[in-house]
Design an enzyme around this catalytic site. Structure first.
Site, PDB file in Angstrom:
ATOM      1  N   TYR A  27      26.057 -87.977 -18.469  1.00  0.00           N
ATOM      2  CA  TYR A  27      25.390 -88.245 -17.180  1.00  0.00           C
ATOM      3  C   TYR A  27      24.180 -87.327 -17.005  1.00  0.00           C
ATOM      4  CZ  TYR A  27      24.955 -88.383 -12.018  1.00  0.00           C
ATOM      5  OH  TYR A  27      24.508 -88.489 -10.720  1.00  0.00           O
TER       6      TYR A  27
ATOM      7  N   SER B 110      19.285 -86.768 -10.581  1.00  0.00           N
ATOM      8  CA  SER B 110      20.369 -85.905 -10.093  1.00  0.00           C
ATOM      9  C   SER B 110      20.018 -84.466 -10.427  1.00  0.00           C
ATOM     10  CB  SER B 110      21.688 -86.251 -10.788  1.00  0.00           C
ATOM     11  OG  SER B 110      22.665 -85.275 -10.498  1.00  0.00           O
TER      12      SER B 110
END
Ligand code: NAD
Length: 253
Positions: free
Chosen positions: A159, A145
């Site tokens: 995350y 990401s």
């Protein structure tokens, strides 16, 4: 969609294939003539999608698993081995529950998020290695990401840290598996208009995020899947240990 004739007949396992980017990846690899294993905790979801693909004359098999659970992952890859082996592993499943700060995050949320995004990539990759070593065109493609590349995209510290770990773990895979002719790369998407994300964001929020992207739009699943197809193709055979920024240039801002 570009056509890669060499992908016909290759065996591709995709985690998180019941929804979002993983579902589009499964459909796209199946459309290239690959045999696709759709892996997800949502067994009914992947069974429904696989049945649809088989109904369209494509080759697809649903496998239910929990990517954070060692025994479940082992069982899933044993089933893939019995089915005839593996050429491409796409570690796509991941995500986080809410926007968070370090200060308000309890240890349970940290551990669950890191397990879903990083432990899972280790477990699935390790289970796939013996199968990939038998392939003539082995590939690992990990979905990281932009949150693992920079801190200015708002997300979750657990995350983002886990996704940075995915990018580094991919380099370790590239180093360890390179001598076996297997390449390992990651993709670093920006906010992507999957059905789940589209339902969560207002048009105003989408516009605000898009305004920060040089290309002035959010990503689509197809943006990432086009990159996965390329990374799986023979033409990408000398790209190893890279992360490809499918984020419209947002990472450099
Ligand atoms: N959508 C975005 O905006 C975006 C942006 C950057 C990165 N990413 C990354 O792309 C990947 C795909 O994202 P998405 O938005 O398409 O996901 P999604 O939430 O739409 O789908 C995730 C899938 O993973 C499955 N899953 C969840 N936990 C699992 C488990 N323990 N075992 C097996 N399967 C499990 C879910 O059932 C679901 O089908 C993720 O790694 C995500 O972090 C997404």
């Amino acid at each position: 969609m570009a056509i890669y004739p060499e992908l016909k007949g290759r065996s591709v396992a995709i985690t998180g294939a019941a929804n979002g980017i993983g579902e589009v990846a499964a459909q796209s690899f199946a459309a290239q003539g690959a045999t696709v294993y759709l892996l997800d905790i949502d067994g009914a979801g992947v069974e429904r999608i696989s049945a649809g693909l088989r109904g369209a004359g494509q080759k697809a098999q649903a496998v239910q698993l929990d990517i954070t659970d060692e025994a479940s992952v082992k069982q899933a890859f044993a089933a893939i081995e019995t089915g005839g082996g593996l050429d491409v592993l796409i570690n796509c499943a991941g995500g986080y529950g809410r926007l968070a700060t370090i200060e308000d995050m309890d240890i349970g949320e940290w551990d669950r998020t890191v397990a879903l995004n990083l432990r899972s990539v280790f477990l699935c990759s390790r289970a796939a290695i013996p199968l990939l070593k038998k392939s003539k065109a082995g590939r690992v493609i990990n979905i990281a990401s932009i949150s693992g590349r920079t801190v200015h995209a708002s997300s979750s510290p657990a995350y983002g840290s886990a996704k940075a770990g995915v990018i580094q773990f991919t380099r370790f895979l590239a180093h360890e598996l390179g001598p076996h002719g297997i390449t390992s790369n990651s993709i670093s998407p920006l906010t992507t208009l999957t059905p789940r994300v589209a339902a969560l964001r207002t048009p105003e929020q989408v516009e605000k995020i898009a305004a920060q992207v040089p290309l002035r739009r959010l990503a689509t699943s197809e943006d990432h899947v086009a990159t996965m197809l390329f990374l799986a193709s023979d033409g990408a055979g000398f790209i190893n240990g890279a992360t490809l920024d499918t984020n419209g240039g947002r990472v450099m801002m």
